[in-house]
Design a protein around this motif. Structure first.
Motif, PDB file in Angstrom:
ATOM      1  N   THR A  85     -11.824  -1.662  -2.769  1.00 52.16           N
ATOM      2  CA  THR A  85     -10.895  -2.051  -3.978  1.00 52.16           C
ATOM      3  C   THR A  85     -10.891  -0.737  -5.173  1.00 52.16           C
ATOM      4  O   THR A  85     -11.402  -0.753  -6.100  1.00 52.16           O
ATOM      5  CB  THR A  85     -11.688  -3.235  -4.643  1.00 52.16           C
ATOM      6  OG1 THR A  85     -13.017  -2.870  -4.881  1.00 52.16           O
ATOM      7  CG2 THR A  85     -11.524  -4.432  -4.120  1.00 52.16           C
ATOM      8  N   TRP A 147      -9.128  -9.488  -6.831  1.00 50.58           N
ATOM      9  CA  TRP A 147      -8.267  -9.724  -5.559  1.00 50.58           C
ATOM     10  C   TRP A 147      -8.685 -11.315  -5.061  1.00 50.58           C
ATOM     11  O   TRP A 147      -8.197 -11.595  -3.965  1.00 50.58           O
ATOM     12  CB  TRP A 147      -8.378  -9.063  -4.493  1.00 50.58           C
ATOM     13  CG  TRP A 147      -7.898  -7.442  -5.092  1.00 50.58           C
ATOM     14  CD1 TRP A 147      -8.822  -6.310  -5.500  1.00 50.58           C
ATOM     15  CD2 TRP A 147      -6.650  -6.893  -5.362  1.00 50.58           C
ATOM     16  NE1 TRP A 147      -7.968  -5.339  -5.825  1.00 50.58           N
ATOM     17  CE2 TRP A 147      -6.768  -5.518  -5.923  1.00 50.58           C
ATOM     18  CE3 TRP A 147      -5.472  -7.796  -5.290  1.00 50.58           C
ATOM     19  CZ2 TRP A 147      -5.636  -5.073  -6.474  1.00 50.58           C
ATOM     20  CZ3 TRP A 147      -4.481  -7.032  -5.617  1.00 50.58           C
ATOM     21  CH2 TRP A 147      -4.476  -5.808  -6.384  1.00 50.58           C
ATOM     22  N   LEU A 193      -6.783  -9.225   2.870  1.00 51.24           N
ATOM     23  CA  LEU A 193      -6.292  -8.819   1.386  1.00 51.24           C
ATOM     24  C   LEU A 193      -5.240  -7.957   1.714  1.00 51.24           C
ATOM     25  O   LEU A 193      -5.223  -6.835   1.703  1.00 51.24           O
ATOM     26  CB  LEU A 193      -7.391  -7.890   0.813  1.00 51.24           C
ATOM     27  CG  LEU A 193      -7.665  -8.009  -0.640  1.00 51.24           C
ATOM     28  CD1 LEU A 193      -8.765  -7.229  -1.331  1.00 51.24           C
ATOM     29  CD2 LEU A 193      -6.316  -7.566  -1.410  1.00 51.24           C
ATOM     30  N   TYR A 213      -0.709  -6.979  -3.848  1.00 52.12           N
ATOM     31  CA  TYR A 213      -1.473  -7.618  -2.821  1.00 52.12           C
ATOM     32  C   TYR A 213      -1.591  -9.282  -3.009  1.00 52.12           C
ATOM     33  O   TYR A 213      -2.031  -9.578  -3.916  1.00 52.12           O
ATOM     34  CB  TYR A 213      -2.917  -6.887  -2.675  1.00 52.12           C
ATOM     35  CG  TYR A 213      -2.615  -5.322  -2.093  1.00 52.12           C
ATOM     36  CD1 TYR A 213      -2.987  -5.202  -0.696  1.00 52.12           C
ATOM     37  CD2 TYR A 213      -2.014  -4.372  -2.869  1.00 52.12           C
ATOM     38  CE1 TYR A 213      -2.687  -4.120  -0.116  1.00 52.12           C
ATOM     39  CE2 TYR A 213      -2.195  -3.318  -2.448  1.00 52.12           C
ATOM     40  CZ  TYR A 213      -2.354  -3.051  -0.792  1.00 52.12           C
ATOM     41  OH  TYR A 213      -2.263  -1.836  -0.280  1.00 52.12           O
ATOM     42  N   PRO A 215      -3.838 -12.369  -2.852  1.00 49.63           N
ATOM     43  CA  PRO A 215      -5.223 -12.663  -3.024  1.00 49.63           C
ATOM     44  C   PRO A 215      -6.074 -12.789  -1.620  1.00 49.63           C
ATOM     45  O   PRO A 215      -5.413 -13.133  -0.627  1.00 49.63           O
ATOM     46  CB  PRO A 215      -5.451 -13.757  -3.914  1.00 49.63           C
ATOM     47  CG  PRO A 215      -4.035 -14.248  -4.345  1.00 49.63           C
ATOM     48  CD  PRO A 215      -3.169 -13.504  -3.371  1.00 49.63           C
TER      49      PRO A 215
END
Ligand code: ACO
Length: 330
Positions: A85, A147, A193, A213, A215
């Motif tokens: 991330t 996310w 993801l 993206y 979740p």
């Protein structure tokens, strides 16, 4: 003479200040403190607000690790940021390198989900083993809250945000005793993801995908079964490579995903609960950060002492999994 042994001489961690406990979460999705605690062991998690970047958490954790190792940032040769991330898809490690004043370090991001820290440790150690670098900073950091589908009670209860870091140094005495890392993409669809392309016709006949993206999606039961089966295997392999037996491990630090997984793995290996380090009740699953975060807390509490043998093991998306055994400290 080139020194190619490895010591892990400093650790540090950082978590964001926003706290969400299970009672708060029960106001958002149909769940309860009782369900989450009994199924996972998690009671609260820390979440990053919109102004908190992954780099900020990573830098704070790294500074603590650098201070404990008592090295000058300018002497760091390599920085590896294990994350899924990053603030920037091009990578956040170079920005962190600049902010830390690690002027001569080469820096890059590495992604292996919740196995990121273990994979990063093994990667970092190769540069020391070959005599190329002496001082390596490894950071595991994730902000999965960005996310997670906050309306999906099967996943949103599990994750939290944080960062942890260690400094690895070349040493005459080799304290990285053994490791094993593995991947198997057959179950890739169990935890994702993934990118969601939205078709854009940029010229007649030329359509590209431009989206964002999705979740996180997870088949919890498949991941659970995979972890309980595969983690003991790599731990045994790492022990075999170190020529040690399971009773010679002082501490077991597993990826902090679920207390039931920690208990089941320890039971399979015959490791007594007092050797199993767990802080997931306070932080949930912080992905690549979870192992260094647990390590850092245990070191600062005085639980882990220099010379103690620590088995770490990560597992997660990919699927990926791995274990590494090392002696703490110089
Ligand atoms: N609150 C209340 N009920 C819930 C919740 C919730 N938060 N979540 C699911 N349920 C319900 C389900 O709907 C289901 O109901 P049903 O029987 O009526 O269909 C029931 O509870 C049981 O659901 P299960 O999915 O079977 O629950 P399980 O005991 O397997 O626990 C869990 C789910 C906690 C996700 C578990 O499977 C797990 O921890 N899996 C591993 C996840 C993991 O470790 N991931 C790590 C990698 S993460 C990474 O790499 C990024």
């Amino acid at each position: 003479m080139i020194t190619t042994g490895i010591s892990i001489t400093g650790c540090g961690s950082a978590t964001p200040s926003v706290l969400l406990d299970n009672h708060g979460l029960s106001e958002r999705v149909e769940t309860s403190d009782e369900w989450i605690t009994s199924r996972t062991g998690i009671t609260q998690r820390r979440l990053a607000d919109p102004d908190t970047s992954l780099s900020q958490l990573a830098i704070a954790a790294a500074q603590n690790a650098i201070a404990m190792a008592a090295i000058d940032p300018a002497d760091i040769d390599l920085i590896i940021l294990a994350t899924s991330t990053a603030d920037d898809l091009f990578g956040s490690a170079s920005f962190i390198q600049y902010q830390l004043g690690a002027t001569k370090a080469v820096a890059f991001d590495m992604t292996a989900a919740c196995s990121g820290f273990v994979f990063g440790l093994v990667t970092a150690s190769q540069f020391i083993r070959t005599g190329v670098y002496q001082n390596v900073l490894l950071i595991g950091a994730d902000i999965l809250s960005r996310w997670v589908d906050w309306s999906d009670r099967r996943t949103c209860i599990l994750f939290g945000d944080g960062a942890g870091a260690v400094v690895l140094q070349a040493d005459e005495h080799d304290r990285l005793l053994g490791f094993e890392i593995r991947s198997d993409g057959r179950q890739n669809q169990s935890l994702n993801l993934s990118y969601r392309p939205e078709p854009q016709e940029i010229l007649t006949g030329i359509t590209i995908g431009q989206g964002t993206y999705n979740p996180i999606t997870m088949n919890g039961q498949e991941i659970y079964k995979f972890a309980v089966k595969k983690v003991p295997e790599v731990i045994e392999k790492a022990l075999f490579r170190a020529n040690l037996t399971v009773d010679q491990i002082d501490w077991l630090i597993l990826h902090q995903a679920n207390q039931r997984i920690l208990n089941a793995v320890a039971e399979r290996l015959n490791i007594p609960p007092k050797k199993v380090i767990s802080n997931l009740a306070k932080y949930g699953n912080t992905s690549a950060a979870s192992i260094p975060l647990a390590l850092d807390e245990a070191v600062r509490e005085g639980k882990i002492k220099p010379g103690d043998r620590i088995m770490i093991s990560g597992f997660g998306a990919g699927l990926t999994w791995g274990a590494a055994l090392f002696e703490w400290g110089r």
